[in-house]
Design a protein around this motif. Structure first.
Motif, PDB file in Angstrom:
ATOM      1  N   LEU A   8     -16.653 -12.691   6.372  1.00 45.78           N
ATOM      2  CA  LEU A   8     -16.050 -12.834   7.693  1.00 45.78           C
ATOM      3  C   LEU A   8     -14.527 -12.781   7.595  1.00 45.78           C
ATOM      4  O   LEU A   8     -13.867 -12.146   8.431  1.00 45.78           O
ATOM      5  N   LYS A   9     -13.975 -13.419   6.582  1.00 46.55           N
ATOM      6  CA  LYS A   9     -12.519 -13.372   6.406  1.00 46.55           C
ATOM      7  C   LYS A   9     -12.052 -11.960   6.074  1.00 46.55           C
ATOM      8  O   LYS A   9     -11.014 -11.504   6.557  1.00 46.55           O
ATOM      9  N   ARG A  10     -12.857 -11.244   5.242  1.00 47.12           N
ATOM     10  CA  ARG A  10     -12.495  -9.852   4.934  1.00 47.12           C
ATOM     11  C   ARG A  10     -12.588  -8.976   6.195  1.00 47.12           C
ATOM     12  O   ARG A  10     -11.804  -8.061   6.378  1.00 47.12           O
ATOM     13  N   SER A  11     -13.556  -9.291   7.057  1.00 48.65           N
ATOM     14  CA  SER A  11     -13.696  -8.509   8.291  1.00 48.65           C
ATOM     15  C   SER A  11     -12.475  -8.703   9.197  1.00 48.65           C
ATOM     16  O   SER A  11     -12.084  -7.788   9.931  1.00 48.65           O
ATOM     17  N   CYS A  12     -11.852  -9.880   9.145  1.00 52.34           N
ATOM     18  CA  CYS A  12     -10.615 -10.094   9.914  1.00 52.34           C
ATOM     19  C   CYS A  12      -9.511  -9.163   9.432  1.00 52.34           C
ATOM     20  O   CYS A  12      -8.754  -8.595  10.228  1.00 52.34           O
ATOM     21  N   HIS A  13      -9.448  -9.009   8.110  1.00 52.61           N
ATOM     22  CA  HIS A  13      -8.450  -8.089   7.549  1.00 52.61           C
ATOM     23  C   HIS A  13      -8.747  -6.652   7.969  1.00 52.61           C
ATOM     24  O   HIS A  13      -7.837  -5.891   8.360  1.00 52.61           O
ATOM     25  N   ASP A  14     -10.022  -6.262   7.910  1.00 49.85           N
ATOM     26  CA  ASP A  14     -10.402  -4.893   8.316  1.00 49.85           C
ATOM     27  C   ASP A  14     -10.134  -4.668   9.805  1.00 49.85           C
ATOM     28  O   ASP A  14      -9.672  -3.595  10.223  1.00 49.85           O
ATOM     29  N   GLU A  15     -10.426  -5.691  10.592  1.00 52.57           N
ATOM     30  CA  GLU A  15     -10.173  -5.580  12.036  1.00 52.57           C
ATOM     31  C   GLU A  15      -8.674  -5.450  12.313  1.00 52.57           C
ATOM     32  O   GLU A  15      -8.258  -4.725  13.222  1.00 52.57           O
TER      33      GLU A  15
END
Length: 413
Positions: free
Chosen positions: A215-222
């Motif tokens: 989820l934290k990595r998805s924030c970076h991708d977003e």
């Protein structure tokens, strides 16, 4: 002042024959008939021939009718009210000028521009639209628009120009809106990237820990998706809007200045016509005064004065016709440029609306793409959350951290 069509007097055998096609008979203010050809605009005091459709008077004494200004009628009404026998006593050129102004019965002047009076005679055809059924700018903005609040009236071209200027302002505000959205996206991207690096809950373990890390990595991708969205908005939406607006502004300024110059020239020509009209009226009055002062004792002297007055009056009439011709040329040029420019403004408006529509469609396309990319960044998180297994997490944790399997038992005596 409008002429009235007349019928032949009873018992008049010459006038009992119908007029040739296209000819109309009118009555002057003094009760004298004159004839107007509604097609060629020829005028004559003589009744047209039934055989050939031409007046008895030689063609040299007939004139084509130019368009004029209704204010000029005053200088020629005295000629139109004269009988044919009286006209023969006046200078031929002045009679010719008065006949030229018969057409003024059919015209009216508004702010130096000449317009036809509507429905003057049954034979007079109505003006046709230049572009029927299209509601084109070139057909509906010739006269001035009156403000109901009492402020000065606004010219038709000015109304068109205000429409274009409003469109330019709306385009500017749309570009500002997109710019604000770009700022929001930039700021949102920075905050997401910063949040993805937060150490909060970093020590969570097991399958739940893996889902949390994803989820934290998805924030970076977003954050990367929104940064890309911001850059595309700037290049593919905001910049085209601003570029088109600058070109649009240049086009409007060019057309505005050109029409203003032509309208000033038209006003100047109209002033020349008014000045010449007054000069002709003064010369006519002077000629009438000198004619009335004629006496036997000074016959030669007065005849010479009268001849001189006639020459000046004739010259004044010629000057008036020359100024009317210059005015009509200026008005014709203004008319042509008004048609051309209004069609150009129409084209620019269509291009502006179409360009904005395409850019806004690009905005929505980018927004959909952003949503799709955002969805793709959270899909792995959804998958990991679905695979979270508390029992398995407990097993793995126990195996890693167990301290012993032996359980306590009761003490024996």
């Amino acid at each position: 002042m409008k002429p009235a069509a007349t019928s032949p007097a009873p018992g008049d055998e010459t006038k009992s024959v119908p007029l040739p096609q296209g000819w109309r008979c009118y009555m002057s203010p003094e009760g004298c008939r004159y004839y107007v050809n509604t097609g060629s605009k020829e005028t004559t005091w003589e009744r047209p021939s039934a055989a050939y459709g031409t007046p008895v008077r030689p063609p040299a004494q007939r004139n084509s009718l130019p368009e004029g200004n209704i204010n000029l009628l005053c200088s020629s009404s005295s000629f139109l009210s004269s009988s044919p026998s009286d006209v023969s006593q006046k200078p031929l050129s002045l009679v010719s000028h008065s006949l030229e102004f018969v057409s003024l019965f059919f015209c009216i002047q508004i702010n130096c521009v000449t317009f036809p009076l509507p429905s003057v005679t049954p034979d007079q055809p109505e003006q046709q639209l230049l572009k029927p059924n299209e509601w084109s700018y070139c057909d509906y903005f010739w006269t001035d628009k009156k403000d109901p609040q009492g402020t000065p009236s606004v010219g038709g071209f000015e109304v068109l120009l205000q429409k274009q200027l409003k469109g330019k302002q709306m385009q500017k505000e749309m570009a500002e809106f997109v710019r604000e959205r770009i700022k929001i996206e930039d700021e949102y991207s920075k905050n997401l990237s910063k949040l993805s690096q937060s150490p909060l809950a970093a020590q969570e373990e097991g399958t739940l820990g893996e889902a949390w890390a994803q989820l934290k990595r998805s924030c970076h991708d977003e954050a990367e998706v929104h940064l890309k969205f911001s850059n595309k908005l700037q290049c593919e939406v905001e910049k085209p809007l601003l570029t088109f607006r600058d070109n649009f502004k240049k086009e409007l300024k060019k057309y505005d200045h050109h029409i203003i110059d032509l309208r000033k020239q038209l006003a100047s020509r109209y002033a020349g016509v008014e000045k010449a009209r007054k000069a002709l009226a003064d010369r006519q009055k002077d000629l009438e005064v000198k004619t009335q002062q004629l006496d036997i004792k000074h016959m030669n002297k007065h005849e010479e004065d009268i001849k001189k007055a006639r020459r000046k009056s004739t010259q004044a009439g010629d000057d008036l016709m020359h100024n009317v011709d210059l005015y009509n040329r200026a008005q014709s040029k203004w008319f042509e440029e008004m048609v051309t420019t209004s069609l150009e403004l129409e084209r620019l408006e269509v291009e502006r609306v179409e360009m904005i529509r395409q850019n806004l469609r690009q905005y929505t396309t980018l927004r959909h793409e952003t949503d799709m990319f955002n969805q793709s960044t959270v899909e792995p998180v959804d998958q990991l959350l679905q695979s979270v297994d508390p029992a398995k997490d407990r097993e793995l944790w126990v195996q890693e951290h167990k301290t012993g399997e032996l359980r306590p038992v009761d003490m024996d005596i």
